[in-house]
Write a protein that holds these residues in place. Structure first.
Motif, mmCIF file in Angstrom:
data_model
loop_
_atom_site.group_PDB
_atom_site.id
_atom_site.type_symbol
_atom_site.label_atom_id
_atom_site.label_comp_id
_atom_site.label_asym_id
_atom_site.label_seq_id
_atom_site.Cartn_x
_atom_site.Cartn_y
_atom_site.Cartn_z
ATOM 1 N N LEU A 107 -29.826 -11.904 -9.796
ATOM 2 C CA LEU A 107 -28.922 -13.380 -10.066
ATOM 3 C C LEU A 107 -29.643 -14.062 -11.717
ATOM 4 O O LEU A 107 -30.566 -14.066 -11.654
ATOM 5 N N ASN A 108 -28.806 -13.603 -12.765
ATOM 6 C CA ASN A 108 -28.827 -13.301 -14.277
ATOM 7 C C ASN A 108 -29.398 -14.837 -14.596
ATOM 8 O O ASN A 108 -29.660 -15.795 -14.904
ATOM 9 N N SER A 109 -27.996 -15.372 -14.272
ATOM 10 C CA SER A 109 -28.765 -17.140 -14.713
ATOM 11 C C SER A 109 -29.328 -17.867 -13.452
ATOM 12 O O SER A 109 -29.054 -18.826 -14.834
ATOM 13 N N SER A 110 -30.171 -17.060 -13.202
ATOM 14 C CA SER A 110 -31.547 -17.910 -13.175
ATOM 15 C C SER A 110 -32.431 -17.332 -12.662
ATOM 16 O O SER A 110 -34.073 -17.674 -12.490
ATOM 17 N N ASN A 111 -32.341 -16.300 -13.419
ATOM 18 C CA ASN A 111 -33.735 -14.929 -13.246
ATOM 19 C C ASN A 111 -33.845 -14.894 -12.176
ATOM 20 O O ASN A 111 -35.495 -14.568 -11.913
ATOM 21 N N ASP A 112 -33.651 -14.734 -10.743
ATOM 22 C CA ASP A 112 -33.822 -15.025 -9.453
ATOM 23 C C ASP A 112 -33.467 -13.544 -8.848
ATOM 24 O O ASP A 112 -32.588 -13.133 -9.464
ATOM 25 N N LEU A 113 -34.052 -12.561 -8.142
ATOM 26 C CA LEU A 113 -34.143 -12.133 -7.022
ATOM 27 C C LEU A 113 -33.252 -11.995 -5.692
ATOM 28 O O LEU A 113 -33.976 -13.230 -5.484
ATOM 29 N N VAL A 114 -31.986 -11.465 -5.587
ATOM 30 C CA VAL A 114 -31.510 -11.912 -4.550
ATOM 31 C C VAL A 114 -31.681 -11.162 -3.441
ATOM 32 O O VAL A 114 -31.315 -10.085 -3.344
ATOM 33 N N VAL A 115 -32.221 -11.235 -2.317
ATOM 34 C CA VAL A 115 -32.897 -10.456 -1.198
ATOM 35 C C VAL A 115 -31.147 -11.056 0.301
ATOM 36 O O VAL A 115 -31.472 -12.438 0.509
ATOM 37 N N GLY A 142 -39.450 -16.906 -7.970
ATOM 38 C CA GLY A 142 -38.178 -16.421 -7.930
ATOM 39 C C GLY A 142 -37.330 -15.560 -7.338
ATOM 40 O O GLY A 142 -36.581 -14.154 -7.429
ATOM 41 N N VAL A 143 -37.601 -15.289 -6.151
ATOM 42 C CA VAL A 143 -36.875 -14.351 -4.923
ATOM 43 C C VAL A 143 -35.833 -15.534 -4.157
ATOM 44 O O VAL A 143 -36.948 -17.025 -3.781
ATOM 45 N N ILE A 144 -35.227 -14.846 -3.882
ATOM 46 C CA ILE A 144 -33.777 -16.212 -2.742
ATOM 47 C C ILE A 144 -33.371 -15.427 -1.581
ATOM 48 O O ILE A 144 -33.154 -14.041 -1.876
ATOM 49 N N TYR A 145 -34.082 -15.545 -0.205
ATOM 50 C CA TYR A 145 -33.462 -15.239 0.812
ATOM 51 C C TYR A 145 -32.219 -15.716 0.854
ATOM 52 O O TYR A 145 -31.920 -16.662 1.102
ATOM 53 N N ASN A 146 -31.516 -14.746 1.530
ATOM 54 C CA ASN A 146 -30.811 -14.851 2.216
ATOM 55 C C ASN A 146 -30.078 -13.930 3.962
ATOM 56 O O ASN A 146 -30.760 -13.364 4.006
ATOM 57 N N ILE A 147 -30.044 -14.889 4.922
ATOM 58 C CA ILE A 147 -28.894 -14.201 5.865
ATOM 59 C C ILE A 147 -27.245 -13.802 5.882
ATOM 60 O O ILE A 147 -26.592 -15.104 6.040
ATOM 61 N N ASN A 148 -26.390 -13.022 6.142
ATOM 62 C CA ASN A 148 -25.054 -12.988 5.665
ATOM 63 C C ASN A 148 -24.837 -13.342 6.947
ATOM 64 O O ASN A 148 -25.369 -13.367 7.816
ATOM 65 N N SER A 149 -23.957 -14.704 7.394
ATOM 66 C CA SER A 149 -22.970 -16.054 7.650
ATOM 67 C C SER A 149 -24.211 -16.509 8.225
ATOM 68 O O SER A 149 -23.591 -17.813 9.066
ATOM 69 N N VAL A 150 -25.445 -16.329 7.793
ATOM 70 C CA VAL A 150 -26.349 -17.990 8.260
ATOM 71 C C VAL A 150 -26.654 -19.190 6.892
ATOM 72 O O VAL A 150 -26.351 -19.949 6.748
ATOM 73 N N GLY A 151 -26.720 -17.814 5.911
ATOM 74 C CA GLY A 151 -27.299 -18.722 3.708
ATOM 75 C C GLY A 151 -28.394 -18.764 4.077
ATOM 76 O O GLY A 151 -29.318 -17.960 4.344
ATOM 77 N N ARG A 152 -28.901 -19.477 2.488
ATOM 78 C CA ARG A 152 -30.106 -19.538 2.437
ATOM 79 C C ARG A 152 -31.203 -19.730 3.532
ATOM 80 O O ARG A 152 -31.240 -20.729 3.868
ATOM 81 N N VAL A 153 -32.417 -19.220 3.602
ATOM 82 C CA VAL A 153 -33.245 -18.747 4.205
ATOM 83 C C VAL A 153 -34.661 -18.597 3.622
ATOM 84 O O VAL A 153 -34.662 -18.323 2.202
ATOM 85 N N THR A 154 -35.839 -18.624 4.437
ATOM 86 C CA THR A 154 -37.462 -18.487 3.685
ATOM 87 C C THR A 154 -37.670 -17.137 4.339
ATOM 88 O O THR A 154 -37.009 -16.680 4.826
#
Length: 242
Positions: free
Chosen positions: A178-186, A215-227
């Motif tokens: 995600l270049n807007s925030s320099n994060d990795l999105v998993v 700098g890592v953002i975690y998502n679960i599809n259909s759930v949303g952002r999580v740790t």
């Protein structure tokens, strides 16, 4: 002393003063190290402290795709390098200014620039590579002392190892940038297993001492952002059944 000798001595003196003039001109012109205390283009009290004030960057800027966000990260990395490798910048009253030398070279897919910090005589080498995915990898080295802290730079280090592999697309997970925030999105997709978590952890080295958690953002599809912990807990949830 005859006139011929006097003329020769006069000629030598003129040459010496000319060379001195060229040297002074270089270190006081836009092409040499600029004093950030006298030429500070930022109305920001943290300029030169939290991030280096950069001069003569016209040739460097295109090599990061003229991306202001990457430019600021490079400024912060140059400040970190200065404070970490030289005692001259321990005192915060000493503003950090970096001036690029004219010209550049190439090393494979990387552009090689050189320059100088104001107040430091050693030449500094910067190697930069820009990816179409929107990130850049930067290496900074003191060519005289060999000092290098690439592992600690925002535009290098462990994250760059992952970035070089992107995008990663698997059946039950993906890793993007995600270049807007320099994060990795998993992102994990419903039905993912412990094996998928382990595979991601291996890529990011999440469970090691040099873990890449910032700098890592975690998502679960259909759930949303999580740790990351929630990713692990959700594995055994009935909702994780596709």
């Amino acid at each position: 002393m005859n006139m011929q000798v006097i003329r020769k001595l006069s000629f030598v003196i003129v040459i010496v003063f000319a060379l001195l003039g060229i040297t002074v001109a270089y270190f006081t012109s836009e092409g040499g190290p600029v004093n950030p205390a006298k030429q500070n283009p930022y109305d920001d009290p943290r300029a030169g402290r939290d991030y280096a004030i950069i001069y003569n960057s016209d040739e460097f800027f295109p090599h990061i795709n003229q991306d202001e966000r990457i430019f600021r990260l490079a400024q912060e990395d140059l400040a970190l390098f200065a404070k970490t490798t030289s005692s001259a910048f321990i005192n915060e009253q000493q503003l950090i200014g970096f001036t690029f030398s004219d010209g550049f070279a190439t090393d494979g897919e990387m552009y090689v620039h050189t320059g100088f910090y104001y107040g430091l005589e050693e030449e500094i080498e910067l190697k930069v590579q820009y990816s179409e995915l929107g990130f850049a990898i930067l290496s900074i080295t003191n060519t005289v002392t060999g000092a290098n802290i690439d592992d600690a730079l925002q535009l290098n280090g462990q994250k760059s190892t992952v970035l070089r592999q992107l995008p990663i697309e698997e059946e039950r997970y993906s890793i993007r940038y995600l270049n807007s925030s320099n994060d990795l999105v998993v992102t994990f997709y419903l039905g993912y297993t412990q094996q998928d978590i382990q595979a991601v952890s291996q890529i990011l080295k999440t469970n090691s001492d040099d873990s890449l958690n910032d700098g890592v953002i975690y998502n679960i599809n259909s759930v949303g952002r999580v740790t990351f912990d929630e990713v692990v807990k959700f594995t055994n949830s009935p909702q994780n059944t596709p």
